[in-house]
Design a protein around this motif. Structure first.
Motif, PDB file in Angstrom:
ATOM      1  N   LEU A 141     -71.343 -36.251  29.900  1.00  0.00           N
ATOM      2  CA  LEU A 141     -71.190 -34.500  30.676  1.00  0.00           C
ATOM      3  C   LEU A 141     -71.781 -33.254  30.733  1.00  0.00           C
ATOM      4  O   LEU A 141     -71.693 -32.799  31.950  1.00  0.00           O
ATOM      5  CB  LEU A 141     -70.531 -33.269  29.139  1.00  0.00           C
ATOM      6  N   VAL A 142     -73.182 -33.629  31.424  1.00  0.00           N
ATOM      7  CA  VAL A 142     -74.606 -32.932  31.500  1.00  0.00           C
ATOM      8  C   VAL A 142     -74.658 -33.854  33.112  1.00  0.00           C
ATOM      9  O   VAL A 142     -75.178 -33.420  33.641  1.00  0.00           O
ATOM     10  CB  VAL A 142     -75.601 -32.352  30.924  1.00  0.00           C
ATOM     11  N   GLY A 143     -74.420 -34.611  32.711  1.00  0.00           N
ATOM     12  CA  GLY A 143     -75.204 -35.758  33.969  1.00  0.00           C
ATOM     13  C   GLY A 143     -75.814 -37.344  33.250  1.00  0.00           C
ATOM     14  O   GLY A 143     -76.084 -37.740  34.445  1.00  0.00           O
ATOM     15  N   LEU A 144     -75.706 -36.616  32.261  1.00  0.00           N
ATOM     16  CA  LEU A 144     -77.881 -37.598  32.231  1.00  0.00           C
ATOM     17  C   LEU A 144     -77.411 -38.825  31.911  1.00  0.00           C
ATOM     18  O   LEU A 144     -78.112 -40.084  31.466  1.00  0.00           O
ATOM     19  CB  LEU A 144     -78.303 -37.147  30.665  1.00  0.00           C
ATOM     20  N   MET A 145     -76.072 -39.427  31.468  1.00  0.00           N
ATOM     21  CA  MET A 145     -75.990 -40.633  31.610  1.00  0.00           C
ATOM     22  C   MET A 145     -74.347 -41.170  31.745  1.00  0.00           C
ATOM     23  O   MET A 145     -73.444 -39.863  32.115  1.00  0.00           O
ATOM     24  CB  MET A 145     -75.922 -41.010  30.070  1.00  0.00           C
ATOM     25  N   ARG A 146     -73.773 -42.155  32.285  1.00  0.00           N
ATOM     26  CA  ARG A 146     -72.576 -42.483  33.051  1.00  0.00           C
ATOM     27  C   ARG A 146     -71.859 -43.184  31.799  1.00  0.00           C
ATOM     28  O   ARG A 146     -72.258 -43.918  31.669  1.00  0.00           O
ATOM     29  CB  ARG A 146     -73.095 -43.426  33.751  1.00  0.00           C
ATOM     30  N   PRO A 147     -70.424 -42.274  31.907  1.00  0.00           N
ATOM     31  CA  PRO A 147     -69.637 -43.256  31.394  1.00  0.00           C
ATOM     32  C   PRO A 147     -69.673 -44.868  31.362  1.00  0.00           C
ATOM     33  O   PRO A 147     -69.687 -45.059  33.039  1.00  0.00           O
ATOM     34  CB  PRO A 147     -68.627 -42.637  31.395  1.00  0.00           C
ATOM     35  N   ASP A 148     -69.367 -45.817  30.598  1.00  0.00           N
ATOM     36  CA  ASP A 148     -68.748 -47.179  31.245  1.00  0.00           C
ATOM     37  C   ASP A 148     -67.385 -47.377  31.810  1.00  0.00           C
ATOM     38  O   ASP A 148     -66.532 -47.920  33.166  1.00  0.00           O
ATOM     39  CB  ASP A 148     -68.969 -48.148  30.113  1.00  0.00           C
ATOM     40  N   ARG A 149     -66.471 -46.691  31.040  1.00  0.00           N
ATOM     41  CA  ARG A 149     -65.363 -46.257  31.634  1.00  0.00           C
ATOM     42  C   ARG A 149     -65.054 -44.633  31.707  1.00  0.00           C
ATOM     43  O   ARG A 149     -65.266 -43.741  31.379  1.00  0.00           O
ATOM     44  CB  ARG A 149     -64.095 -47.090  31.241  1.00  0.00           C
ATOM     45  N   GLY A 150     -63.890 -43.894  32.849  1.00  0.00           N
ATOM     46  CA  GLY A 150     -62.885 -42.999  31.802  1.00  0.00           C
ATOM     47  C   GLY A 150     -63.990 -41.877  33.370  1.00  0.00           C
ATOM     48  O   GLY A 150     -64.589 -42.791  34.105  1.00  0.00           O
ATOM     49  N   GLU A 151     -63.718 -40.970  33.082  1.00  0.00           N
ATOM     50  CA  GLU A 151     -64.311 -39.398  34.039  1.00  0.00           C
ATOM     51  C   GLU A 151     -64.408 -38.367  33.288  1.00  0.00           C
ATOM     52  O   GLU A 151     -63.618 -37.939  32.775  1.00  0.00           O
ATOM     53  CB  GLU A 151     -63.187 -39.469  35.328  1.00  0.00           C
ATOM     54  N   ALA A 152     -66.044 -37.667  33.712  1.00  0.00           N
ATOM     55  CA  ALA A 152     -66.342 -36.322  33.487  1.00  0.00           C
ATOM     56  C   ALA A 152     -66.242 -35.338  34.365  1.00  0.00           C
ATOM     57  O   ALA A 152     -66.931 -35.512  35.440  1.00  0.00           O
ATOM     58  CB  ALA A 152     -67.787 -36.175  32.439  1.00  0.00           C
ATOM     59  N   LEU A 153     -65.209 -33.999  34.133  1.00  0.00           N
ATOM     60  CA  LEU A 153     -65.629 -32.997  35.324  1.00  0.00           C
ATOM     61  C   LEU A 153     -66.166 -31.853  34.342  1.00  0.00           C
ATOM     62  O   LEU A 153     -65.445 -31.873  33.185  1.00  0.00           O
ATOM     63  CB  LEU A 153     -64.153 -32.886  35.629  1.00  0.00           C
ATOM     64  N   VAL A 154     -66.936 -31.443  35.456  1.00  0.00           N
ATOM     65  CA  VAL A 154     -67.115 -30.304  35.014  1.00  0.00           C
ATOM     66  C   VAL A 154     -67.530 -28.845  35.703  1.00  0.00           C
ATOM     67  O   VAL A 154     -68.038 -29.280  37.235  1.00  0.00           O
ATOM     68  CB  VAL A 154     -68.501 -29.734  34.519  1.00  0.00           C
ATOM     69  N   LEU A 155     -66.466 -27.531  35.348  1.00  0.00           N
ATOM     70  CA  LEU A 155     -66.251 -26.970  37.122  1.00  0.00           C
ATOM     71  C   LEU A 155     -65.647 -27.882  37.958  1.00  0.00           C
ATOM     72  O   LEU A 155     -65.610 -27.440  39.544  1.00  0.00           O
ATOM     73  CB  LEU A 155     -67.182 -26.140  37.502  1.00  0.00           C
ATOM     74  N   GLY A 156     -65.381 -28.652  37.529  1.00  0.00           N
ATOM     75  CA  GLY A 156     -63.493 -29.228  39.224  1.00  0.00           C
ATOM     76  C   GLY A 156     -64.775 -30.260  39.411  1.00  0.00           C
ATOM     77  O   GLY A 156     -63.983 -30.690  40.138  1.00  0.00           O
ATOM     78  N   VAL A 161     -62.620 -25.871  32.442  1.00  0.00           N
ATOM     79  CA  VAL A 161     -63.430 -25.838  32.641  1.00  0.00           C
ATOM     80  C   VAL A 161     -64.864 -27.296  32.301  1.00  0.00           C
ATOM     81  O   VAL A 161     -65.218 -27.797  33.204  1.00  0.00           O
ATOM     82  CB  VAL A 161     -64.347 -24.968  32.225  1.00  0.00           C
ATOM     83  N   ILE A 162     -64.354 -28.153  31.568  1.00  0.00           N
ATOM     84  CA  ILE A 162     -64.897 -28.796  31.376  1.00  0.00           C
ATOM     85  C   ILE A 162     -63.261 -30.453  31.067  1.00  0.00           C
ATOM     86  O   ILE A 162     -62.589 -29.877  30.795  1.00  0.00           O
ATOM     87  CB  ILE A 162     -65.036 -28.975  29.835  1.00  0.00           C
ATOM     88  N   GLU A 163     -63.585 -31.458  31.543  1.00  0.00           N
ATOM     89  CA  GLU A 163     -62.506 -32.170  31.249  1.00  0.00           C
ATOM     90  C   GLU A 163     -62.653 -33.530  30.699  1.00  0.00           C
ATOM     91  O   GLU A 163     -63.827 -33.799  32.671  1.00  0.00           O
ATOM     92  CB  GLU A 163     -61.705 -32.362  32.219  1.00  0.00           C
ATOM     93  N   ALA A 164     -62.975 -34.583  29.896  1.00  0.00           N
ATOM     94  CA  ALA A 164     -63.266 -36.108  30.265  1.00  0.00           C
ATOM     95  C   ALA A 164     -62.268 -36.732  29.790  1.00  0.00           C
ATOM     96  O   ALA A 164     -60.994 -36.195  28.821  1.00  0.00           O
ATOM     97  CB  ALA A 164     -64.067 -35.947  28.306  1.00  0.00           C
ATOM     98  N   ARG A 165     -61.538 -36.745  30.698  1.00  0.00           N
ATOM     99  CA  ARG A 165     -60.167 -38.266  30.567  1.00  0.00           C
ATOM    100  C   ARG A 165     -61.327 -39.830  29.989  1.00  0.00           C
ATOM    101  O   ARG A 165     -62.044 -40.643  31.089  1.00  0.00           O
ATOM    102  CB  ARG A 165     -59.725 -38.455  32.174  1.00  0.00           C
ATOM    103  N   GLY A 166     -60.394 -40.083  29.478  1.00  0.00           N
ATOM    104  CA  GLY A 166     -60.871 -41.847  28.928  1.00  0.00           C
ATOM    105  C   GLY A 166     -62.818 -42.643  28.531  1.00  0.00           C
ATOM    106  O   GLY A 166     -62.523 -43.337  28.794  1.00  0.00           O
ATOM    107  N   LEU A 167     -63.313 -41.742  28.406  1.00  0.00           N
ATOM    108  CA  LEU A 167     -64.619 -41.554  28.323  1.00  0.00           C
ATOM    109  C   LEU A 167     -65.001 -42.742  27.103  1.00  0.00           C
ATOM    110  O   LEU A 167     -64.152 -43.120  26.357  1.00  0.00           O
ATOM    111  CB  LEU A 167     -65.645 -40.075  27.689  1.00  0.00           C
ATOM    112  N   SER A 168     -65.056 -43.844  27.947  1.00  0.00           N
ATOM    113  CA  SER A 168     -65.896 -44.713  26.505  1.00  0.00           C
ATOM    114  C   SER A 168     -67.247 -45.011  27.215  1.00  0.00           C
ATOM    115  O   SER A 168     -68.111 -45.512  28.545  1.00  0.00           O
ATOM    116  CB  SER A 168     -65.235 -46.522  27.593  1.00  0.00           C
TER     117      SER A 168
END
Ligand SMILES: Nc1ncnc2c1ncn2[C@@H]1O[C@H](COP(=O)(O)OP(=O)(O)OP(=O)(O)O)[C@@H](O)[C@H]1O
Ligand SMILES: [Mg+2]
Length: 246
Positions: free
Chosen positions: A57-72, A5-12
């Motif tokens: 994760l809630v989309g209030l801030m963007r990562p500089d690198r990596g990606e975050a998915l919530v409910l796909g 349901v939550i997936e964070a990939r290489g968030l920086s």
């Protein structure tokens, strides 16, 4: 969807100092995933990057690198936002509104119809033991009362996933017990829960799994049952202190 349901990939995420515009990491390649129905606790010392993670994760801030998915969906996408609940670290409320008016306002933002809204608000006020104070303006609320209202507003849309940044902060022992009960009830209803807390006994009581963040990196992650029952640690605090080198 990957089943997570939550997936964070290489968030920086970097902070950029005003002096020579030097960059240093707030989050440094953070990867984690949370399954449907799982309760995940993110632990870490002050400044470790927990709030930053939740904000991404809630989309209030963007990562500089990596990606975050919530409910796909990409974190912050409209379709995912409708199905999540969020309690910020320092919630701000319009102090001239009463607790009841505030919850009704949030419910209207989610498009709840009149009768549904009235029932839902009543139910949530009871859930956080705020029925008696519901008609007072929020400027007269104590810190713990505001925190209770913050929890109530995060549940107005009966979310699939909740993100709570320090839900027990400022609560008295009764409030903490209430929040534990609310968490366990959400869990029993199959909701996915992601939260930060420094109150390790509470985390130990309600979480299935915890991650330990230190200086923006995930330095440990395990199931509670492995940590406290078979992991050779007296309790979660001992595990935490070992992992952060306390
Ligand atoms: N707006 C910002 N600008 C620059 N640096 C920031 C900003 N917000 C946070 N930071 C820095 O990012 C780091 C992580 O902060 P964050 O709020 O995510 O920590 P935290 O783990 O939630 O801490 P706490 O337990 O104190 O709530 C800290 O070093 C902080 O100084
Ligand atoms: Mg924080």
């Amino acid at each position: 969807m990957t089943g997570n349901v939550i997936e964070a990939r290489g968030l920086s995420k970097d902070r950029v100092s005003s002096f020579l515009l030097r960059r240093s990491p707030i989050l440094d390649g953070l990867s984690l995933s949370v399954k449907q129905g799982e309760t995940y606790g993110l632990l870490g010392p002050n400044g470790a990057g927990k709030t930053t993670t939740v904000k991404i994760l809630v989309g209030l801030m963007r990562p500089d690198r990596g990606e975050a998915l919530v409910l796909g969906e990409k974190a912050g996408a409209q379709s995912a936002l409708r199905k999540i609940g969020f309690l910020p670290e320092n919630p701000y409320f319009y102090s001239h509104l009463t607790g009841l008016e505030f919850l009704e306002f949030i419910g209207q933002l989610f498009g709840l119809k009149k009768t549904e809204l009235r029932d839902r608000v009543k139910q949530l006020l009871e859930l956080v033991s705020m029925t008696v104070d519901a008609d007072k303006p929020m400027r007269k609320y104590s810190k713990g009362m505001l925190q209770r209202l913050g929890i109530a507003q995060s549940l107005i849309n009966d979310p699939e996933v909740v993100f709570w940044d320090e839900p027990m902060s400022g609560l008295d022992p009764i409030g903490r017990r209430d929040v534990r009960k609310i968490l366990l009830d959400l869990k029993a209803r199959g909701k996915t829960i992601f939260f930060n807390s420094h109150l390790l006994p509470d985390v130990s009581d309600v979480c299935d799994r915890v991650g330990v963040l230190a200086k923006g990196k995930l330095v440990a992650e395990d199931e509670i049952k492995n940590i406290v029952h078979s992991g050779g640690h007296k309790d979660l605090e001992e595990y935490f202190l070992e992992k952060v080198g306390g």
